[in-house]
Design an enzyme around this catalytic site. Sequence first.
Site, PDB file in Angstrom:
ATOM      1  N   LYS A  42       0.836  -1.212   0.000  1.00 36.91           N
ATOM      2  CA  LYS A  42       0.000   0.000   0.000  1.00 36.91           C
ATOM      3  C   LYS A  42       0.867   1.257   0.000  1.00 36.91           C
ATOM      4  O   LYS A  42       1.568   1.543   0.952  1.00 36.91           O
ATOM      5  CB  LYS A  42      -0.911   0.062   1.227  1.00 36.91           C
ATOM      6  CG  LYS A  42      -1.938   1.202   1.082  1.00 36.91           C
ATOM      7  CD  LYS A  42      -2.607   1.592   2.387  1.00 36.91           C
ATOM      8  CE  LYS A  42      -1.934   2.716   3.114  1.00 36.91           C
ATOM      9  NZ  LYS A  42      -1.916   4.023   2.423  1.00 36.91           N
ATOM     10  N   GLU A  80       3.714   6.970  15.712  1.00 37.66           N
ATOM     11  CA  GLU A  80       2.330   6.837  16.163  1.00 37.66           C
ATOM     12  C   GLU A  80       1.598   5.708  15.417  1.00 37.66           C
ATOM     13  O   GLU A  80       0.994   4.823  16.028  1.00 37.66           O
ATOM     14  CB  GLU A  80       1.665   8.194  15.885  1.00 37.66           C
ATOM     15  CG  GLU A  80       0.301   8.405  16.398  1.00 37.66           C
ATOM     16  CD  GLU A  80      -0.288   9.696  15.779  1.00 37.66           C
ATOM     17  OE1 GLU A  80       0.465  10.508  15.185  1.00 37.66           O
ATOM     18  OE2 GLU A  80      -1.503   9.851  15.876  1.00 37.66           O
ATOM     19  N   GLY A 116       3.064   3.384  13.677  1.00 36.82           N
ATOM     20  CA  GLY A 116       3.830   2.160  13.956  1.00 36.82           C
ATOM     21  C   GLY A 116       3.252   1.414  15.153  1.00 36.82           C
ATOM     22  O   GLY A 116       3.130   0.180  15.140  1.00 36.82           O
ATOM     23  N   GLU A 148      10.098   0.908  10.322  1.00 34.49           N
ATOM     24  CA  GLU A 148      11.061   2.001  10.161  1.00 34.49           C
ATOM     25  C   GLU A 148      10.296   3.266  10.512  1.00 34.49           C
ATOM     26  O   GLU A 148       9.432   3.690   9.764  1.00 34.49           O
ATOM     27  CB  GLU A 148      11.532   2.113   8.709  1.00 34.49           C
ATOM     28  CG  GLU A 148      12.277   0.925   8.170  1.00 34.49           C
ATOM     29  CD  GLU A 148      13.670   0.812   8.722  1.00 34.49           C
ATOM     30  OE1 GLU A 148      14.101   1.708   9.484  1.00 34.49           O
ATOM     31  OE2 GLU A 148      14.338  -0.186   8.407  1.00 34.49           O
ATOM     32  N   CYS A 158      13.348  10.699   7.199  1.00 29.82           N
ATOM     33  CA  CYS A 158      13.291  10.180   8.575  1.00 29.82           C
ATOM     34  C   CYS A 158      14.618  10.383   9.295  1.00 29.82           C
ATOM     35  O   CYS A 158      14.651  10.501  10.511  1.00 29.82           O
ATOM     36  CB  CYS A 158      12.864   8.724   8.577  1.00 29.82           C
ATOM     37  SG  CYS A 158      13.743   7.731   7.397  1.00 29.82           S
ATOM     38  N   GLU A 205       9.440  15.077  16.126  1.00 28.91           N
ATOM     39  CA  GLU A 205       9.802  15.071  14.707  1.00 28.91           C
ATOM     40  C   GLU A 205       8.926  16.090  13.971  1.00 28.91           C
ATOM     41  O   GLU A 205       7.706  15.991  13.984  1.00 28.91           O
ATOM     42  CB  GLU A 205       9.571  13.673  14.135  1.00 28.91           C
ATOM     43  CG  GLU A 205       9.970  13.573  12.675  1.00 28.91           C
ATOM     44  CD  GLU A 205       9.900  12.145  12.141  1.00 28.91           C
ATOM     45  OE1 GLU A 205       8.872  11.497  12.307  1.00 28.91           O
ATOM     46  OE2 GLU A 205      10.904  11.703  11.547  1.00 28.91           O
TER      47      GLU A 205
HETATM   48  P1  NAP Z   1       1.730   7.896   8.499  1.00 24.84           P
HETATM   49  O1  NAP Z   1       0.307   8.153   8.785  1.00 24.84           O
HETATM   50  O2  NAP Z   1       2.531   7.140   9.477  1.00 24.84           O
HETATM   51  O3  NAP Z   1       1.789   7.190   7.058  1.00 24.84           O
HETATM   52  C1  NAP Z   1       2.613   6.139   6.643  1.00 24.84           C
HETATM   53  C2  NAP Z   1       1.796   5.060   5.958  1.00 24.84           C
HETATM   54  O4  NAP Z   1       0.944   4.410   6.908  1.00 24.84           O
HETATM   55  C3  NAP Z   1       0.861   5.591   4.879  1.00 24.84           C
HETATM   56  O5  NAP Z   1       0.791   4.660   3.831  1.00 24.84           O
HETATM   57  C4  NAP Z   1      -0.435   5.696   5.640  1.00 24.84           C
HETATM   58  O6  NAP Z   1      -1.564   5.758   4.842  1.00 24.84           O
HETATM   59  C5  NAP Z   1      -0.405   4.439   6.468  1.00 24.84           C
HETATM   60  N1  NAP Z   1      -1.319   4.446   7.614  1.00 24.84           N
HETATM   61  C6  NAP Z   1      -1.871   5.506   8.255  1.00 24.84           C
HETATM   62  N2  NAP Z   1      -2.663   5.100   9.261  1.00 24.84           N
HETATM   63  C7  NAP Z   1      -2.639   3.746   9.255  1.00 24.84           C
HETATM   64  C8  NAP Z   1      -3.255   2.736  10.059  1.00 24.84           C
HETATM   65  N3  NAP Z   1      -4.066   3.038  11.068  1.00 24.84           N
HETATM   66  N4  NAP Z   1      -2.980   1.438   9.781  1.00 24.84           N
HETATM   67  C9  NAP Z   1      -2.161   1.111   8.782  1.00 24.84           C
HETATM   68  N5  NAP Z   1      -1.554   2.023   7.980  1.00 24.84           N
HETATM   69  C10 NAP Z   1      -1.786   3.329   8.220  1.00 24.84           C
HETATM   70  O7  NAP Z   1       2.456   9.243   8.216  1.00 24.84           O
HETATM   71  P2  NAP Z   1       1.774  10.615   7.729  1.00 24.84           P
HETATM   72  O8  NAP Z   1       0.450  10.831   8.392  1.00 24.84           O
HETATM   73  O9  NAP Z   1       1.775  10.619   6.279  1.00 24.84           O
HETATM   74  O10 NAP Z   1       2.828  11.662   8.279  1.00 24.84           O
HETATM   75  C11 NAP Z   1       2.792  12.047   9.643  1.00 24.84           C
HETATM   76  C12 NAP Z   1       4.172  12.117  10.210  1.00 24.84           C
HETATM   77  O11 NAP Z   1       4.792  10.846  10.140  1.00 24.84           O
HETATM   78  C13 NAP Z   1       5.126  13.017   9.471  1.00 24.84           C
HETATM   79  O12 NAP Z   1       4.959  14.349   9.780  1.00 24.84           O
HETATM   80  C14 NAP Z   1       6.453  12.468   9.910  1.00 24.84           C
HETATM   81  O13 NAP Z   1       6.796  12.969  11.175  1.00 24.84           O
HETATM   82  C15 NAP Z   1       6.187  10.991  10.013  1.00 24.84           C
HETATM   83  N6  NAP Z   1       6.653  10.261   8.817  1.00 24.84           N
HETATM   84  C16 NAP Z   1       7.785   9.540   8.912  1.00 24.84           C
HETATM   85  C17 NAP Z   1       8.268   8.862   7.800  1.00 24.84           C
HETATM   86  C18 NAP Z   1       9.520   8.053   7.856  1.00 24.84           C
HETATM   87  O14 NAP Z   1      10.129   7.815   6.827  1.00 24.84           O
HETATM   88  N7  NAP Z   1       9.933   7.565   9.004  1.00 24.84           N
HETATM   89  C19 NAP Z   1       7.596   8.946   6.587  1.00 24.84           C
HETATM   90  C20 NAP Z   1       6.413   9.683   6.512  1.00 24.84           C
HETATM   91  C21 NAP Z   1       5.968  10.333   7.638  1.00 24.84           C
HETATM   92  P3  NAP Z   1      -2.137   7.234   4.485  1.00 24.84           P
HETATM   93  O15 NAP Z   1      -1.195   7.758   3.504  1.00 24.84           O
HETATM   94  O16 NAP Z   1      -3.476   7.024   3.937  1.00 24.84           O
HETATM   95  O17 NAP Z   1      -2.168   8.007   5.774  1.00 24.84           O
END
Ligand code: NAP
Length: 499
Positions: free
Chosen positions: A195, A251, A253, A270, A304, A401
Amino acid sequence: MDVSTTLARLGNAAASFLNGKHQLFIDGKFVDAKSGKTFDVFEPASGQMVAKVAAADAADVDLAVNAARRAFEEGPWSKMIPSQRAKLINKLADLVEDNAEELAQIESLDNGKPVTFARMIDIGGTVDMLRYMAGWCQRINGETITPSIPGDWHVYTLREPVGVVGQIVPWNFPLAMASWKIGPALAAGCTIVLKPAEQTPLSAIRLAQLIAEAEFPPGVINVLPGLGETAGAAIAAHPGVDKVAFTGSTEVGKLIVRAAAGNLKKVSLELGGKSPVVVFPDVDMQAAIPGAANAIFFNTGQVCTAGSRLYAHKKVFDQLVEGVVGVAKNIKVGVGLDPATQIGPLVSDEQLFRVTGYIAAGQKEGAKVAVGGKRIGEDGYFVQPTILTDTNPSMSVVREEIFGPVICAMPFDDNDLDRIAREANATSYGLAASIWTSNFGVAHKMAKRIKAGSVWINTHNMVDPAVPFGGYKQSGWGREMGHQAIELYTETKSVFASL
Ligand code: NAP
Ligand code: MG
């Protein structure tokens, strides 16, 4: 700014992809979501809609998991001779390379990043990762073991694919993150439900077309764009998924871990970071200034491992901050598809409000803006490269972050490596750190004291397919890349034969 400015810069191939249908890829076929639902994809440079994409939910995840299960148990993939699996992965790498320019443009349009970086880092990195992992197909072996049990024995281990894996990736390096996930899983003989992030699904859909063109057996790789709360959550909880691999926020994760508990599927994560850049007084300033600037501004800080906490010895602090301010003032912020752009917009309005919100919160808590601090214009999600000084570890900008081009600079007045390391390690994260000094004794002593999965000396943000990558503490579980990645996707079976 209008989206037509960006669209006019697309080549024919990317434009024709954008005008096509954007569907799910399940069991080797492109299909609409069972619900018929779609979601909108926005261009970060204008904030305008550029595509509608099929939105998978639990029903589609179920179909994809069943297809992946069939491909794993009955299909040819897990039983294929390793050299043939390698050949197919290499074929996919060749197709990505053949279509690199189109993919770079799609990535730049969808994520906002400079097309020049997308070409080199995202698409180039994807090709390298797939080829490196293809090389593992013929190197996954067990061992023979001599037991201490009396008698005649033949004891050995087998390394077998873990089965059906769910893979959930973020939007900061959409295609590259997908390749970090599918490369080792394919090499190990697993089948996949992938996904992409809702902000950036396009390159994964193009990848699915290339997977079809490479003629992978149906069901081996399924690509399901959709929302995290529906498609992502369904993958993490599905009883037919043997392992889930996730990159994203700490979160989410934690939600994945809870969802995975149902069938105790294997989990690798990760997650986020708050990586320190530690600068000693004997540093080569010519290297440290651009180094510290790149550590945080690259990919608009949406990395990240971004070097978001700058710790510099007070003897060099002012000169370093002044130097990085100079870099920040001269960076060309613009539309990713403009070849002159050095940093693009943030990925989404959500991310824009998050980053500007953090800057405002930092100022309220007493931080000073040395440069930047503001949104640029009113269209799209552009923000100025920003340096905050007078920051301290009680502030949210130092602890949390931000995931934007915002650095918190703090001086230290100490020569004791243990105390310096304690400050650098004062975070719940442990993904990466960089150490800047001309004294290699100091550098390696510090490298031992840092609690992080990657430590860089006189450089930052370096990764390579052969080098393990992952986090200590709340930055994750497991290591991707290198031989460790293969371990994530294999089970070890011990066989005792009484002779
Ligand atoms: P995120 O919500 O953690 O998104 C990462 C992936 O997880 C996306 O494919 C997301 O889908 C999916 N996801 C979201 N909620 C889920 C759930 N309940 N169960 C399973 N999968 C789920 O990150 P974000 O909201 O895009 O960004 C928020 C913050 O996360 C950023 O500001 C940053 O601090 C951090 N982040 C870290 C990394 C990294 O490389 N470590 C990468 C991106 C973001 P959707 O796209 O539909 O939400
Ligand atoms: Mg999200």
